[in-house]
Enzyme design. Structure first.
Site, short mmCIF file in Angstrom:
data_model
loop_
_atom_site.label_atom_id
_atom_site.label_comp_id
_atom_site.label_asym_id
_atom_site.label_seq_id
_atom_site.Cartn_x
_atom_site.Cartn_y
_atom_site.Cartn_z
N CYS A 95 17.63 0.01 13.91
CA CYS A 95 18.70 0.75 13.24
C CYS A 95 19.16 1.92 14.13
O CYS A 95 19.75 1.71 15.17
CB CYS A 95 18.24 1.23 11.86
SG CYS A 95 19.62 1.66 10.76
N HIS A 132 15.72 -3.60 9.11
CA HIS A 132 14.48 -3.01 8.65
C HIS A 132 13.61 -4.10 8.03
O HIS A 132 14.11 -5.02 7.38
CB HIS A 132 14.75 -1.93 7.59
CG HIS A 132 15.46 -0.74 8.13
ND1 HIS A 132 14.88 0.12 9.04
CD2 HIS A 132 16.71 -0.25 7.90
CE1 HIS A 132 15.73 1.08 9.33
NE2 HIS A 132 16.85 0.88 8.66
#
Length: 514
Positions: free
Chosen positions: A328, A449
């Site tokens: 991310c 994630h």
């Protein structure tokens, strides 16, 4: 009406989240439909539901313990700090904007209808709701317009269990001081006290417990021992950040000031010879076997921090010999450039670490979705990931695309071995980008994630790192993380059954909301 009970604490990190999860697990084991609830959560660890809505990971963990799917009604308000004095405010899973602490304090009472609507939605599905408070109910400067501690307990008529952390010292002062600072009607809601994180012989506490009960006028409902469990942490108060021991296989995670979703690395704690260390300086970094750049709530600010303290240069040097994996915000940092034309973070544009051929443009719109698929051929040091299935979720405020260099045409997808047509058809990434990007050698980036939660991917990484050092991973393959967590929840419930006076707690539930 569903029965309710609320866990409040004398301070942050007193163990409220784990106690809530443990009670949810016990209730599930005893045949009840249990569900967690926290009206307002301040944390940088968040999750995306099946509906694409954002909620705190602590309530996800508690929902897993209860054996139910996470729903945003379990956490209607999520605050994600962006600075020392402000947060991104998320209501019912959607971003409503950034607010200063004072602005939110003045407006939060307006959110009571949202809190009650979420609670009633959950109430229609559950026999028992276990509510978690936040911080301490005795913070008298925050009592006005409280919506997360005693204010919420009054709104839903909940009895309260108050827990203190003996591991940090002064537990009797914590509990008695909190009771003394409560208003009489608030104090009347406290039906039991819990001494949490105790190490040693419980009988040594007996004189103190008798005095606590005499002076506080509230019975002690249990003494819970310090537990070594591998479950998701709510926020940056995690004890994981204090672990500095280096294992045979050493994973170093960069601990920026605004680190988020560091729970992505918890899966590796299953293997005793693997250490997951959180480092904030070049001296702490050392010579790890894998460097991870995790999520960040302020990608540009945290990259500047790395640049100023020398960690950027140190990580780039590591990438010459060991894998570097960005997730991310960390993935965005690894690219050529990060631009922020709308001022989503700090505005302007800055050079990235220039380790991956991508550029990122930050946007006000947040991407939120779950994703799954299968990786195609992966080159470089983590080639063992080739063909493995992945699953995870995206939560980011940026669009990442291939970088054009020296006026050359934009790279084609076929030139990047991590891209597969199957991935694109299943919507695993944006139409422009795959789920996993690589430089073909040591550097990897993803928006996903939870990508390591898949046992195949985590095992492949661990075995690759071990093989590079001539080691074998003890205990074989890493278990599927969901199965591993189920074992952890059962251990938690077993300890709480031995430590808490469950008959008294069930009595509190029977008397609640009669």
């Amino acid at each position: 009406m569903a029965k309710v009970i609320m866990i409040q604490g004398t301070m942050s990190n007193a163990g409220k989240s784990l106690l809530t999860a443990g009670l949810c697990r016990i209730l599930k084991q005893d045949g009840y439909r249990a569900a967690p609830f926290k009206s307002q959560n301040m944390a940088l660890n968040s999750f995306i539901t099946e509906e694409g809505l954002e909620m705190g990971r602590a309530q996800v963990m508690q929902a897993e313990a209860a054996g139910i799917r996470p729903q945003v009604c379990m956490n209607p308000i999520l605050l994600k700090p962006t600075s020392h004095t402000g947060s991104q405010v998320i209501v019912n899973g959607e971003v409503v904007g950034n607010m200063s602490a004072r602005e939110y304090f003045l407006r939060k009472k307006e959110l009571i209808p949202d809190i009650l609507a979420a609670f009633h939605e959950l109430e229609a599905q559950a026999d028992v709701i276990v509510i978690e408070g936040a911080g301490s109910p005795a913070e008298i400067n925050l009592r006005e317009n409280d919506i997360v501690n005693m204010g919420l307990a009054e709104l839903v008529d909940a009895p309260v269990l108050l827990t203190g952390d003996i591991d940090r010292g002064g537990v009797f002062a914590q509990l008695l001081g909190t009771l003394m600072l409560l208003e009489p009607e608030e104090r009347a809601r406290v039906k039991g006290l819990i001494i949490n994180k105790f190490r040693g012989d419980k009988t040594i506490l007996d004189p103190g417990i008798r005095m606590l009960e005499e002076r506080g006028g509230v019975p002690v409902a249990g003494v819970v021992p310090y537990m070594e469990l591998s479950l998701d942490d709510e926020d940056s108060l995690t004890e994981r950040f204090d672990r500095k021991k280096r294992g045979d296989i050493d994973i170093a995670v960069i601990r920026y000031p605004r680190i988020s979703n560091f729970t992505d690395l918890n899966v590796f704690e299953q293997l005793p010879q693997v250490s997951v260390r959180y480092v904030a300086s070049v001296s702490e970094l050392g010579n790890p076997d894998l460097v991870v750049l995790p999520g960040s709530k302020n990608t540009m600010g945290d990259l500047k921090w790395m640049r100023q303290n020398g960690l950027e240069a140190a990580v780039k040097k590591c990438s010459e010999t060991v894998p570097v994996f960005g997730i991310c915000g960390g993935y965005q940092m690894l690219g050529e450039r990060i631009s922020d034309p709308d001022g989503a973070e700090e505005g302007g544009s800055m050079r990235g670490m220039e380790l991956l051929p991508v550029t990122t443009v930050l946007e006000e719109r947040k991407t939120r979705r779950q994703a799954r698929g299968r990786l195609n051929r992966v080159e470089g040091s983590l080639a063992a990931l080739s063909g493995l299935e992945y699953e995870g979720y995206e939560i980011h405020m940026g669009r990442t695309e291939w970088e054009r260099r020296d006026g050359a045409p934009e790279r084609k997808r076929k030139e990047y071995p991590c891209v597969s047509e199957q991935e694109q058809k299943e919507g695993s990434g944006t139409p422009e980008m795959p789920a996993l990007v690589s430089d073909g050698r040591n550097v990897y980036g993803t928006y996903l994630h939870g990508i390591f939660d898949q046992s195949g991917i985590a095992s492949a990484v661990a075995q690759t790192l071990a093989k590079r050092k001539g080691l074998r991973t003890e205990g074989g393959l890493i278990k599927d993380y969901r199965d591993f967590k189920e074992e952890q929840y059962d251990r938690l419930a077993e300890v709480l059954r031995r430590s808490l006076k469950m008959e008294e707690i069930y009595g509190m539930l029977r008397e609640a909301r009669v």
